[in-house]
Design a protein around this motif. Sequence first.
Motif, PDB file in Angstrom:
ATOM      1  N   ARG A  56      17.020   6.317  35.875  1.00 36.85           N
ATOM      2  CA  ARG A  56      17.406   7.690  36.242  1.00 36.85           C
ATOM      3  C   ARG A  56      16.324   8.413  37.031  1.00 36.85           C
ATOM      4  O   ARG A  56      16.455   9.589  37.327  1.00 36.85           O
ATOM      5  CB  ARG A  56      17.739   8.489  34.987  1.00 36.85           C
ATOM      6  CG  ARG A  56      18.965   7.970  34.272  1.00 36.85           C
ATOM      7  CD  ARG A  56      19.316   8.833  33.106  1.00 36.85           C
ATOM      8  NE  ARG A  56      20.535   8.359  32.487  1.00 36.85           N
ATOM      9  CZ  ARG A  56      20.849   8.578  31.243  1.00 36.85           C
ATOM     10  NH1 ARG A  56      20.034   9.262  30.468  1.00 36.85           N
ATOM     11  NH2 ARG A  56      21.976   8.123  30.748  1.00 36.85           N
ATOM     12  N   GLY A  57      15.231   7.742  37.296  1.00 36.19           N
ATOM     13  CA  GLY A  57      14.150   8.345  38.070  1.00 36.19           C
ATOM     14  C   GLY A  57      13.118   9.082  37.233  1.00 36.19           C
ATOM     15  O   GLY A  57      12.218   9.710  37.780  1.00 36.19           O
ATOM     16  N   ASN A  58      13.239   9.006  35.918  1.00 36.99           N
ATOM     17  CA  ASN A  58      12.266   9.648  35.034  1.00 36.99           C
ATOM     18  C   ASN A  58      10.974   8.839  35.020  1.00 36.99           C
ATOM     19  O   ASN A  58      10.997   7.620  34.963  1.00 36.99           O
ATOM     20  CB  ASN A  58      12.813   9.766  33.609  1.00 36.99           C
ATOM     21  CG  ASN A  58      14.060  10.624  33.549  1.00 36.99           C
ATOM     22  OD1 ASN A  58      14.136  11.671  34.164  1.00 36.99           O
ATOM     23  ND2 ASN A  58      15.057  10.147  32.822  1.00 36.99           N
ATOM     24  N   THR A  59       9.852   9.539  35.060  1.00 37.19           N
ATOM     25  CA  THR A  59       8.553   8.884  35.039  1.00 37.19           C
ATOM     26  C   THR A  59       8.038   8.827  33.606  1.00 37.19           C
ATOM     27  O   THR A  59       8.163   9.783  32.848  1.00 37.19           O
ATOM     28  CB  THR A  59       7.551   9.673  35.913  1.00 37.19           C
ATOM     29  OG1 THR A  59       8.080   9.756  37.238  1.00 37.19           O
ATOM     30  CG2 THR A  59       6.213   8.981  35.965  1.00 37.19           C
ATOM     31  N   TYR A  60       7.472   7.695  33.246  1.00 38.32           N
ATOM     32  CA  TYR A  60       6.881   7.518  31.911  1.00 38.32           C
ATOM     33  C   TYR A  60       5.746   6.505  32.003  1.00 38.32           C
ATOM     34  O   TYR A  60       5.641   5.760  32.969  1.00 38.32           O
ATOM     35  CB  TYR A  60       7.940   7.046  30.905  1.00 38.32           C
ATOM     36  CG  TYR A  60       8.494   5.668  31.191  1.00 38.32           C
ATOM     37  CD1 TYR A  60       7.993   4.547  30.533  1.00 38.32           C
ATOM     38  CD2 TYR A  60       9.505   5.485  32.123  1.00 38.32           C
ATOM     39  CE1 TYR A  60       8.476   3.286  30.800  1.00 38.32           C
ATOM     40  CE2 TYR A  60      10.001   4.223  32.400  1.00 38.32           C
ATOM     41  CZ  TYR A  60       9.491   3.123  31.733  1.00 38.32           C
ATOM     42  OH  TYR A  60       9.983   1.870  32.010  1.00 38.32           O
TER      43      TYR A  60
END
Length: 84
Positions: A56-60
């Motif tokens: 989803r394009g979330n950075t972690y």
Amino acid sequence: MNGMANTNTENNECGLLPYPIILAANKGEPEAMKIVVQHYGSYVASLSMRKLRDERGNTYWGIDEDVRDRLRSKLMQSVLAFKV
């Protein structure tokens, strides 16, 4: 290699590995090499941390498996090349 697998290296991660394990790993003994890789496992994991993105394009922050595999490989090569 009797007894090497029972050597308590998990609680001694900041310390040195016992010399007989280093010698055995240097000679290519698989169980000893496994102990060496496990001993440095969390250090290798910390060096492998990267900012990653999910679908989803979330950075972690997570472990880059390619980097971890390359570091493990380099560790094993270095142990085998170590001049005792």
